[in-house]
Write a protein that holds these residues in place. Sequence first.
Motif, short mmCIF file in Angstrom:
data_model
loop_
_atom_site.label_atom_id
_atom_site.label_comp_id
_atom_site.label_asym_id
_atom_site.label_seq_id
_atom_site.Cartn_x
_atom_site.Cartn_y
_atom_site.Cartn_z
N GLN A 1 2.11 4.34 5.92
CA GLN A 1 2.81 2.71 4.98
C GLN A 1 3.91 3.56 4.43
OE1 GLN A 1 3.16 -0.41 6.21
NE2 GLN A 1 1.34 0.25 7.25
N ARG A 2 3.64 4.61 2.71
CA ARG A 2 4.34 5.14 2.24
C ARG A 2 5.92 5.67 3.30
NH1 ARG A 2 2.46 10.85 -0.92
NH2 ARG A 2 2.45 11.43 2.16
N GLY B 1 0.55 7.77 -6.32
CA GLY B 1 -0.23 8.05 -6.09
C GLY B 1 -1.89 7.47 -6.58
N ARG C 1 1.08 -1.19 0.22
CA ARG C 1 -0.25 0.20 0.09
C ARG C 1 0.71 1.78 0.08
NH1 ARG C 1 -2.95 -2.80 4.24
NH2 ARG C 1 -2.10 -1.43 5.47
N GLY C 2 2.00 0.98 0.41
CA GLY C 2 2.86 2.72 0.75
C GLY C 2 3.58 2.65 -1.01
N ALA D 1 0.71 4.07 -2.58
CA ALA D 1 0.64 5.11 -2.13
C ALA D 1 1.78 6.42 -2.93
CB ALA D 1 0.50 6.00 -0.48
N SER D 2 3.30 5.91 -2.21
CA SER D 2 4.39 6.67 -3.66
C SER D 2 3.67 7.10 -4.84
CB SER D 2 5.08 6.02 -3.30
OG SER D 2 5.33 5.60 -2.04
N ALA E 1 -3.05 5.25 -4.09
CA ALA E 1 -3.31 4.96 -2.97
C ALA E 1 -2.94 6.06 -1.51
CB ALA E 1 -2.91 3.89 -1.73
N LYS E 2 -3.71 6.49 -0.51
CA LYS E 2 -3.80 7.23 0.78
C LYS E 2 -3.23 6.16 1.51
CE LYS E 2 -6.10 10.69 -2.00
NZ LYS E 2 -7.10 11.88 -1.80
N ASP E 3 -2.19 6.77 1.99
CA ASP E 3 -1.35 6.22 2.80
C ASP E 3 0.48 6.25 3.86
OD1 ASP E 3 -0.74 4.75 5.90
OD2 ASP E 3 -1.63 2.45 5.31
N ASP E 4 0.43 7.69 4.28
CA ASP E 4 1.45 8.39 4.42
C ASP E 4 2.69 7.44 5.27
OD1 ASP E 4 0.25 10.40 3.03
OD2 ASP E 4 -0.23 11.71 4.26
#
Length: 264
Positions: A82-83, A75, A68-69, A72-73, A77-80
């Motif tokens: 885990q990113r 764009g 997920r991270g 998110a990196s 997903a949104k999980d700061d």
Amino acid sequence: MTFLQELLIALVQGITEFLPISSSGHLILIPKLTDFPDQGPLIDVAVHVGSLLAIILYFRKDVMGLARGGFASVGLAKDDAQRRLFWFVVIGTIPAVALGLFLKLGGYLEGFRSTQLVATNLIVFGILLGLADRFGKETKAYEDMTLRDAILVGLAQAMALIPGTSRSGATMTAARALGYQRVESARFSFLLAIPAVAGAGLLAAFDLADATAQMQQDAIVAGILTFFTALATMVFLMNFLKKASMLVFVIYRVALGAALLAFL
């Protein structure tokens, strides 16, 4: 290779990969202490990939979090949180990948298959593990990872390319010295192993494609056997570290290293 040798290699790798006692060092010792021929670095990488699959299965929730991270990196997903952890794992992997490529392309890996080198590193890095575990605080968890800590643990992982050092031992030593709890040190150590071992496995896949059919079969069988052994060992270690220190591993490393030097 006979099935007995494949089984022995799988047992040794599966047990020693996650215990901080150096799997590569023990693999090098097999042909030196038995009548079996040297299995070579290709088989060594194959059994490490078997261990990798065990890590992915055991830490599947953490692996999904890192995935997920990664999304998110870019764009998706949104999980700061885990990113951030995803990039710390990536950054912590760079030193080992860079040094591994340098050693492989330079043809230096074969020169590391020395019993004396293994024995010396078992002792030296075993003592460092004992000191870090004895005096290191237990205040941090995996989620508290910082950029500085990721780099330092990554540099420790790169050192483990030298047999006898132990990848899990070196990374857990660094993490304990930085104040991470024992279980959390092991957790980050194993997650950090995923991209490093996957990279080594990818390089070995190209070599394996050019290998003989028998060598390919040996690598696959040894890898599968290692997977089951490694999974059982990981369950044991994570439960063990909840209740005990790493002193038993330190004693084992120093005793084995001293015995090997005396034998030499």
